[in-house]
Write a protein that holds these residues in place. Sequence first.
Motif, PDB file in Angstrom:
ATOM      1  N   ALA A 137     -61.237 -51.940 -66.439  1.00  0.00           N
ATOM      2  CA  ALA A 137     -61.157 -53.354 -66.820  1.00  0.00           C
ATOM      3  C   ALA A 137     -60.075 -53.592 -67.869  1.00  0.00           C
ATOM      4  N   LEU A 138     -58.827 -53.465 -67.450  1.00  0.00           N
ATOM      5  CA  LEU A 138     -57.709 -53.774 -68.334  1.00  0.00           C
ATOM      6  C   LEU A 138     -57.445 -55.269 -68.376  1.00  0.00           C
ATOM      7  N   THR A 139     -57.972 -55.985 -67.398  1.00  0.00           N
ATOM      8  CA  THR A 139     -57.953 -57.450 -67.401  1.00  0.00           C
ATOM      9  C   THR A 139     -59.390 -57.916 -67.206  1.00  0.00           C
ATOM     10  N   ILE A 213     -51.106 -43.784 -60.027  1.00  0.00           N
ATOM     11  CA  ILE A 213     -51.875 -44.439 -61.089  1.00  0.00           C
ATOM     12  C   ILE A 213     -53.306 -44.691 -60.621  1.00  0.00           C
ATOM     13  N   THR A 214     -53.431 -45.231 -59.427  1.00  0.00           N
ATOM     14  CA  THR A 214     -54.756 -45.520 -58.879  1.00  0.00           C
ATOM     15  C   THR A 214     -55.563 -44.244 -58.696  1.00  0.00           C
ATOM     16  N   ALA A 215     -54.922 -43.193 -58.203  1.00  0.00           N
ATOM     17  CA  ALA A 215     -55.618 -41.910 -58.028  1.00  0.00           C
ATOM     18  C   ALA A 215     -56.127 -41.393 -59.362  1.00  0.00           C
ATOM     19  N   GLY A 216     -55.317 -41.523 -60.411  1.00  0.00           N
ATOM     20  CA  GLY A 216     -55.730 -41.058 -61.725  1.00  0.00           C
ATOM     21  C   GLY A 216     -56.898 -41.845 -62.281  1.00  0.00           C
ATOM     22  N   VAL A 217     -56.883 -43.161 -62.064  1.00  0.00           N
ATOM     23  CA  VAL A 217     -57.993 -43.993 -62.535  1.00  0.00           C
ATOM     24  C   VAL A 217     -59.280 -43.613 -61.820  1.00  0.00           C
ATOM     25  N   LYS A 218     -59.192 -43.396 -60.516  1.00  0.00           N
ATOM     26  CA  LYS A 218     -60.413 -43.040 -59.781  1.00  0.00           C
ATOM     27  C   LYS A 218     -60.965 -41.701 -60.255  1.00  0.00           C
ATOM     28  N   ARG A 219     -60.082 -40.729 -60.494  1.00  0.00           N
ATOM     29  CA  ARG A 219     -60.556 -39.441 -61.012  1.00  0.00           C
ATOM     30  C   ARG A 219     -61.243 -39.625 -62.362  1.00  0.00           C
ATOM     31  N   GLY A 220     -60.715 -40.535 -63.152  1.00  0.00           N
ATOM     32  CA  GLY A 220     -61.263 -40.751 -64.481  1.00  0.00           C
ATOM     33  C   GLY A 220     -62.664 -41.328 -64.486  1.00  0.00           C
ATOM     34  N   LEU A 221     -63.103 -41.911 -63.368  1.00  0.00           N
ATOM     35  CA  LEU A 221     -64.435 -42.494 -63.318  1.00  0.00           C
ATOM     36  C   LEU A 221     -65.531 -41.448 -63.488  1.00  0.00           C
ATOM     37  N   SER A 222     -65.229 -40.197 -63.176  1.00  0.00           N
ATOM     38  CA  SER A 222     -66.249 -39.144 -63.286  1.00  0.00           C
ATOM     39  C   SER A 222     -66.332 -38.560 -64.698  1.00  0.00           C
ATOM     40  N   GLY A 223     -65.413 -38.959 -65.576  1.00  0.00           N
ATOM     41  CA  GLY A 223     -65.390 -38.427 -66.932  1.00  0.00           C
ATOM     42  C   GLY A 223     -65.992 -39.393 -67.938  1.00  0.00           C
ATOM     43  N   PRO A 224     -65.939 -39.047 -69.223  1.00  0.00           N
ATOM     44  CA  PRO A 224     -66.455 -39.927 -70.275  1.00  0.00           C
ATOM     45  C   PRO A 224     -65.708 -41.254 -70.288  1.00  0.00           C
ATOM     46  N   VAL A 226     -64.791 -43.015 -72.690  1.00  0.00           N
ATOM     47  CA  VAL A 226     -63.747 -43.107 -73.717  1.00  0.00           C
ATOM     48  C   VAL A 226     -62.422 -42.546 -73.222  1.00  0.00           C
ATOM     49  N   ASP A 227     -62.453 -41.727 -72.165  1.00  0.00           N
ATOM     50  CA  ASP A 227     -61.194 -41.242 -71.600  1.00  0.00           C
ATOM     51  C   ASP A 227     -60.449 -42.365 -70.888  1.00  0.00           C
ATOM     52  N   LEU A 228     -61.186 -43.307 -70.316  1.00  0.00           N
ATOM     53  CA  LEU A 228     -60.569 -44.460 -69.672  1.00  0.00           C
ATOM     54  C   LEU A 228     -60.222 -45.548 -70.682  1.00  0.00           C
ATOM     55  N   TYR A 229     -61.010 -45.640 -71.744  1.00  0.00           N
ATOM     56  CA  TYR A 229     -60.808 -46.687 -72.752  1.00  0.00           C
ATOM     57  C   TYR A 229     -60.701 -46.051 -74.128  1.00  0.00           C
ATOM     58  N   PRO A 230     -59.548 -45.482 -74.461  1.00  0.00           N
ATOM     59  CA  PRO A 230     -59.384 -44.805 -75.775  1.00  0.00           C
ATOM     60  C   PRO A 230     -59.688 -45.725 -76.953  1.00  0.00           C
TER      61      PRO A 230
END
Length: 238
Positions: A137-139, A213-224, A226-230
């Motif tokens: 949710a960057l927007t 970019i999209t691939a990286g965001v999807k991978r990030g969904l499985s992590g904490p 705070v990794d997506l939203y520093p």
Amino acid sequence: MPQLSGAVVLITGANGGLGRECVEQALARGAAKVYATARRPREWNDTRIVPLALDVTDPNSIRAAAAQAPDVTVLINNAGVAVESDALLALPDDEIRYVMETNFFGPGALTREFAPVLAAGGTSAVLNIHSALSWIALTGAYSASKAALWSATNSFRMELAPQCTHVTGAHVAYIDTAMAEAVDAPKTAPGEVVRKALNGLEQGDYEVIVDDITAGVKRGLSGPIVDLYPALTANVTA
């Protein structure tokens, strides 16, 4: 698996950069007819293209389009909108509703209205254009609307499978069109987005991840989270 060769395709938002690519590439793949829809449809110098007035936020317009296009076998929900100031706390209710009506309720209503048409065509398909912002949710309003559409796509996929209507969702970050012209970030050419999306559709893919970019965001969904939203870490430690 659905194929564009011989298909009758309806494309929403056909006047925009991505929409025009959808029209041209569908025809290049052998589509027999393309309904090119927009609120104010443009003229096309091709007898295979049928300009059709459609406001995806207007239920009456959606019903009228389904009545005028009873032979559709592929529905491409491409029309979308973003607003200049997108913060949910600051955006007026009417602007939030406008974004949701265009990006979520519109594609959902079109899919429901055209479901019987697609069933009558035998093997058929729906292609929804999503965003990496479906997952991060960057927007505010835009991300919320695309997240809702992603969820609806997953539901429609299950519900339409018994009638042999395949549903593909194409996820992409920033596209080099007017909507993202003010964004300072890597962008994918509209032609590349459509090429990958239509390849995925014809291969029977459920999901198309267009760019890194999209691939990286999807991978990030499985992590904490705070990794997506520093910024969350900064808020906690401040």
